[in-house]
Design an enzyme around this catalytic site. Structure first.
Site, PDB file in Angstrom:
ATOM      1  N   LYS A  83       0.895  -1.199  -0.027  1.00  0.00           N
ATOM      2  CA  LYS A  83       0.198  -0.019  -0.047  1.00  0.00           C
ATOM      3  C   LYS A  83       0.942   1.271  -0.091  1.00  0.00           C
ATOM      4  O   LYS A  83       1.854   1.303   0.701  1.00  0.00           O
ATOM      5  CB  LYS A  83      -0.930  -0.121   1.115  1.00  0.00           C
ATOM      6  CG  LYS A  83      -2.290   0.232   1.075  1.00  0.00           C
ATOM      7  CD  LYS A  83      -3.072   0.240   2.280  1.00  0.00           C
ATOM      8  CE  LYS A  83      -4.568   0.705   2.191  1.00  0.00           C
ATOM      9  NZ  LYS A  83      -5.179   0.527   3.358  1.00  0.00           N
TER      10      LYS A  83
HETATM   11  O1  G3P Z   1      -7.771   1.161   5.838  1.00  0.00           O
HETATM   12  C1  G3P Z   1      -8.089   2.257   4.667  1.00  0.00           C
HETATM   13  C2  G3P Z   1      -9.491   3.005   5.134  1.00  0.00           C
HETATM   14  O2  G3P Z   1     -10.485   1.945   5.169  1.00  0.00           O
HETATM   15  C3  G3P Z   1      -9.521   3.748   6.343  1.00  0.00           C
HETATM   16  O3  G3P Z   1     -10.665   4.426   6.711  1.00  0.00           O
HETATM   17  O4  G3P Z   1     -11.535   6.583   7.194  1.00  0.00           O
HETATM   18  O5  G3P Z   1     -12.121   4.564   8.711  1.00  0.00           O
HETATM   19  O6  G3P Z   1      -9.738   5.382   8.799  1.00  0.00           O
HETATM   20  P1  G3P Z   1     -11.211   5.383   7.909  1.00  0.00           P
END
Ligand code: G3P
Length: 217
Positions: A83
Site C-alpha cells: 500500500k
Molecule cells: O484502511 C483504509 C480506510 O478504510 C481507512 O478508513 O477513514 O475509517 O480510517 P478510515
C-alpha cells in the site's frame, strides 16, 4: 463485489473469515498501531488466515525507501499487496514495484485525478476514501461513480477499492456505482445480514413449523 476486511486484528479476521465471504484484508498504519502484536508477526498471522490479498502500507515517504520497504513487504508472504499513498513518491514507487509484478494498492485517494494517476502508474488497486470525503461534506460515492466512468472510458484495469466505509449504505451505493471491492470494518461487517423483517419473518416461520408438528429429519 469483493468484500475485504479493514482490520489488523487476527482474531477478528479469523472469526469473520469463518463465514466464507471475505476476499481479502486491508490494513493501514493506524490499524497496525492499535495492535499489540509485533509488526512482522502480525502480518504473517493475517496472511495465513486469508487466502486473498492483504494490503500492508509502507512507512516511508521517499520513493527510494518506499521501494525498499515494498520489496521487503512482498517477501513476507505471496498474498501481500503493497500500500502506497497517492503522492509523487508513491506514484514513482508504484511504477517500479508494479513493473516487478508486485501488486500495489494506491491509497488515500480523494480525487479522480489521483485515481487516473494510480491507473497510469500500474496500481492493482486504488482506494478512494468515501467516509472521509463525506466527513468533510463532500460526496464520496460521486467519486466512485466518476472513477468508474473514467476507468471505463480508457480501459484502465486498476480495481476500485471503496474504503473508509462507515455504513451499509456506503457498501450498497459503492456497489451500485460499480466499485470492485468494499473494505469494511469488522464492527460494520457483523451487521451486514441484519434486518428486522428477516428476524420477524423467521420468528413466524419457526412458530408455524413448530405448530405443524412436521419433521425434516
Ligand atoms: O484502511 C483504509 C480506510 O478504510 C481507512 O478508513 O477513514 O475509517 O480510517 P478510515
Amino acid at each position: 463485489m469483493d468484500f475485504f476486511l479493514d482490520s489488523a486484528e487476527p482474531e477478528e479476521i479469523y472469526k469473520l473469515n469463518e463465514f466464507g465471504v471475505i476476499d481479502g484484508v486491508t490494513t493501514n498504519p493506524s490499524l497496525i498501531y492499535q495492535s499489540k502484536i509485533s509488526f512482522r508477526e502480525l502480518i504473517i498471522k493475517i496472511c495465513k488466515i486469508v487466502n486473498g490479498p492483504v494490503s500492508v502500507e509502507v512507512a516511508s515517504n521517499s520513493h527510494e525507501e518506499m521501494i525498499e520497504e515494498g520489496l521487503e513487504l512482498a517477501r513476507i508472504a505471496n498474498n501481500i499487496v503493497v500500500k502506497l499513498p497517492i503522492t509523487w513518491d508513491g506514484i514513482k514507487a508504484c511504477k517500479t514495484l508494479s513493473g516487478k509484478k508486485i501488486p500495489v494498492n494506491l491509497t488515500l485517494c480523494f480525487s479522480s485525478t489521483q485515481a487516473i494517476l494510480a491507473a497510469k502508474a500500474g496500481a492493482t488497486y486504488v482506494s478512494p476514501f468515501i467516509g472521509r470525503l463525506d466527513d468533510s461534506n463532500l460526496d464520496g460515492i460521486q467519486l466512485i461513480r466518476d472513477i468508474k466512468t473514467i476507468y471505463a472510458n480508457y480501459g484502465f484495469k486498476t480495481r476500485i477499492l471503496a474504503a473508509s466505509i462507515r455504513t451499509k449504505n456506503h457498501i450498497t451505493q459503492s456497489a451500485v456505482a460499480g466499485a470492485d471491492i468494499a473494505t469494511i470494518p469488522p464492527k460494520l461487517f457483523y451487521t451486514l445480514p441484519n434486518h428486522h423483517l428477516t428476524d420477524k419473518g423467521l420468528q413466524i416461520f419457526n412458530s408455524d413449523w413448530e405448530k405443524s408438528g412436521q419433521r425434516i429429519l
